[in-house]
Design a protein around this motif. Structure first.
Motif, PDB file in Angstrom:
ATOM      1  N   TRP A   1      33.644  44.764  11.798  1.00 29.45           N
ATOM      2  CA  TRP A   1      33.005  45.833  11.038  1.00 29.45           C
ATOM      3  C   TRP A   1      33.823  47.109  11.098  1.00 29.45           C
ATOM      4  O   TRP A   1      34.712  47.249  11.932  1.00 29.45           O
ATOM      5  CB  TRP A   1      31.621  46.134  11.608  1.00 29.45           C
ATOM      6  N   GLU A   2      33.459  48.026  10.225  1.00 34.25           N
ATOM      7  CA  GLU A   2      34.084  49.348  10.161  1.00 34.25           C
ATOM      8  C   GLU A   2      35.588  49.241   9.928  1.00 34.25           C
ATOM      9  O   GLU A   2      36.384  49.984  10.482  1.00 34.25           O
ATOM     10  CB  GLU A   2      33.770  50.159  11.422  1.00 34.25           C
TER      11      GLU A   2
ATOM     12  N   SER B   1      38.884  49.127   7.100  1.00 28.32           N
ATOM     13  CA  SER B   1      39.286  49.907   5.935  1.00 28.32           C
ATOM     14  C   SER B   1      38.873  49.203   4.641  1.00 28.32           C
ATOM     15  O   SER B   1      39.316  48.085   4.366  1.00 28.32           O
ATOM     16  CB  SER B   1      40.800  50.100   5.944  1.00 28.32           C
TER      17      SER B   1
ATOM     18  N   GLY C   1      32.795  47.265   4.618  1.00 26.65           N
ATOM     19  CA  GLY C   1      33.777  47.450   5.682  1.00 26.65           C
ATOM     20  C   GLY C   1      33.777  46.275   6.652  1.00 26.65           C
ATOM     21  O   GLY C   1      34.080  46.424   7.835  1.00 26.65           O
ATOM     22  N   TYR C   2      33.468  45.085   6.151  1.00 29.20           N
ATOM     23  CA  TYR C   2      33.252  43.907   6.992  1.00 29.20           C
ATOM     24  C   TYR C   2      34.177  42.759   6.594  1.00 29.20           C
ATOM     25  O   TYR C   2      34.473  42.572   5.426  1.00 29.20           O
ATOM     26  CB  TYR C   2      31.796  43.444   6.820  1.00 29.20           C
TER      27      TYR C   2
ATOM     28  N   LYS D   1      37.041  48.609  13.608  1.00 28.82           N
ATOM     29  CA  LYS D   1      36.698  49.344  14.823  1.00 28.82           C
ATOM     30  C   LYS D   1      35.791  48.548  15.746  1.00 28.82           C
ATOM     31  O   LYS D   1      35.710  48.830  16.939  1.00 28.82           O
ATOM     32  CB  LYS D   1      36.045  50.667  14.450  1.00 28.82           C
ATOM     33  N   LYS D   2      35.088  47.572  15.210  1.00 28.71           N
ATOM     34  CA  LYS D   2      34.143  46.776  15.994  1.00 28.71           C
ATOM     35  C   LYS D   2      34.348  45.297  15.656  1.00 28.71           C
ATOM     36  O   LYS D   2      34.387  44.937  14.483  1.00 28.71           O
ATOM     37  CB  LYS D   2      32.715  47.210  15.665  1.00 28.71           C
TER      38      LYS D   2
END
Length: 132
Positions: A13-14, A16, A74-75, A102-103
């Motif tokens: 997730w999160e 680009s 964003g996944y 990020k995650k």
């Protein structure tokens, strides 16, 4: 169990949105991941969906890597199955970095076969018990 491979099932997730919707960025990320994972590429297919999203699959001598993106969220979801040699964890780290996620949640599944099967010749194990 006699292990014949490692299968990583990944949610990220999160990431680009721009990179997740760019087939060339996905192609580059896949090639970098394959190299970092010490894998041997047989074929790479990258497809752009409309209005957004990319799917890429790499057939490897060691098995495969697949990625499916949802830029609007964003996944991305990835699936890395390496038999024998190779470094699927390193390949996944490269995908995460290249796509700026990020995650990340990674499930590591040991693949293989039972050395001695039961009388039904079947081994059934709920999926949730294989998660690490």
């Amino acid at each position: 169990m006699k292990q014949v491979g490692t299968h990583l099932v990944v949610d990220a997730w999160e990431a680009s949105e721009d990179l997740l919707n760019d087939p060339e960025a996905i192609r580059r990320a896949m090639l970098e991941a394959i190299s970092a994972g010490d894998a041997t590429l047989i074929d790479l297919c990258v497809h752009q969906f409309s209005p957004h999203g990319v799917t890429a699959t790499a057939t490897l001598a060691e098995s495969h890597i697949a990625i499916h993106t949802w830029p609007e969220h964003g996944y991305f979801a990835a699936d890395l199955f390496f038999c024998g040699r190779g470094k699927p964890e390193r390949a996944m780290e490269v995908l995460q970095t290249a796509l700026k996620a990020k995650k990340v949640r990674t499930r590591d599944i040991t693949r293989g076969f039972e050395e001695a099967a039961d009388s039904t010749n079947r081994v059934r194990e709920p999926f949730y018990q294989t998660l690490v």
